[in-house]
Design a protein around this motif. Structure first.
Motif: not given
Length: 406
Positions: A49-52, A236-239
């Protein structure tokens, strides 16, 4: 399957819906989790979900199903539905949850598309949704019955009887039912759901491929069922890091109890006698090792070609097992590529796997598993070599962002 009136409406509106489907699914999940926060805490993968990625997978499946209804109105897209149904069954999805999804999905469609959603448009897409949902409910009911479990009740307590480090970031867990009953039957290539309780109280579920062959009892392993977990490290900052994989690696020991589901998965080794290609990259080797283990245990004479690609020899899980199992089969060969090899390694086996020069017998059935770029590359090469699309089966870890392809 789709009424003529609705088909005309879907054909006219599919481009607009397709263009907005990413925004629609994002809004849908926001609405769903606001109304039902337990679904995000205990059912849906919070990392995806966080990564889309889950939003992309939902969008792909809806668009693919609608397109299939238009392109092949008299044929149900069973390959697409089977992939989704197996994943749903592994998670314990129930009939009632489809009504919940419908409520929030159609509210999201109305919010994003606004006045374009006339009564006629809403009715047509409602027909598409329930055609897909009811087909999935029927397939999932059959899967639950075959697994001998009730819908939504596939998880059982299992005791960890062994854990083995395959590499620095890959660990195999061997589990047996805590009640002393035999392990569930499975087919090589299938996976199980594993649920763990995380420090914040969430009970997250992940799927892991079974990495051992069925054993003496039909479809079971003598020592238990084996699943293999790679520790997922995010960017970091992405997934984010894989919270369940880290939990299993760092907190679960022999003697602990895990909730493990019945085996599911539609990419399982066939029972024929024709030639096979087993191609994998990275941790995608796990279902392939289960298939090889099964073939070796059965003394199979089938011609088997194994292709594997990895970063380094040290990162290659089951490297020794691959050599042992291929040697045990009378008609098997292995071809391995490393991005960064060690020692004296052939230049033509360095870098990305290349299937163009691999000998393939006529009638080969191919099984692929690994990251999506590897799957696309390998499938393209096989199609170019004349392997029929129907004979190329794939498994991808995480949400399937490749749904709907032939």
């Amino acid at each position: 399957m789709l009424s003529e009136k609705s088909a005309a409406t879907i054909r006219a509106t599919l481009p607009a819906v397709g263009a907005a489907i990413g925004e629609i699914t994002t809004t849908f999940y926001d609405r769903l989790f606001t109304a039902h926060p337990a679904l995000l805490r205990d059912l849906f993968n919070r990392g995806n979900q966080a990564a889309g990625e889950q939003q992309q997978a939902l969008a792909a499946s809806i668009a693919a199903f609608a397109g299939a209804l238009l392109d092949h109105p008299h044929t149900r897209p069973d390959a697409l539905l089977s992939r989704i149904a197996h994943k749903h069954a592994s998670l314990g999805v129930t009939r009632e949850q489809y009504a919940v999804v419908h409520t929030h999905l159609f509210a999201a469609i109305a919010e994003i598309l606004g006045d374009a959603v006339t009564d006629e448009v809403a009715a047509a897409w409602d027909e598409v949704y329930w055609l897909m949902a009811n087909a999935l409910v029927a397939i999932e009911a059959r899967l639950y019955a075959e697994a001998g479990t009730e819908p939504g009740a596939t998880l059982r307590d299992h005791v960890v009887v062994a854990r083995r480090a395959e590499t620095a970031d890959v660990t195999t867990f061997v589990v047996r039912p805590a009640d002393g009953t035999p392990p569930a039957p499975f087919r090589p290539g299938q996976y199980v759901s594993v649920q763990v309780e995380l420090p914040d109280g969430a009970r997250q579920i992940r799927q892991y491929s079974l990495s051992g062959a069925p054993g003496d009892a039909p479809g079971t392993s003598a020592e238990g069922i084996r699943f293999t977990v790679k520790r997922v490290t995010g960017t970091p900052g992405a997934t984010p890091d894989g919270e369940v994989s880290h939990h299993l690696h760092e907190r679960v020991a022999e003697g602990d109890v895990l909730s493990v589901g019945a085996p599911f998965g539609d990419v399982a080794l066939d029972d024929g006698d024709g030639p096979l290609l087993l191609a994998s990259a990275g941790i995608g080797c796990t279902p392939m090792i289960a298939m090889l283990d099964h073939l070796a245990a059965a003394g199979s004479p089938r011609p088997v070609t194994v292709v594997h690609a990895d970063r380094t020899p040290a990162a290659h899980a089951f490297r020794a097992d691959l050599g042992r199992l291929v040697a045990a089969l009378p008609a098997a060969t292995a071809h391995v590529w490393y991005e960064t090899p060690e020692g004296d390694w052939p230049a033509d086996r360095t870098g990305r796997a290349d299937l163009t020069g691999i000998p393939l017998e006529p009638g080969t059935t191919a099984y692929l598993c690994g990251p999506l770029p590897f799957l696309r590359h390998a499938r393209t090469q096989l199609l170019e070599r004349g392997v029929p699309a129907a004979d190329i089966h794939y498994e991808v870890f995480g949400p399937d962002l490749w749904l709907g392809q032939d």
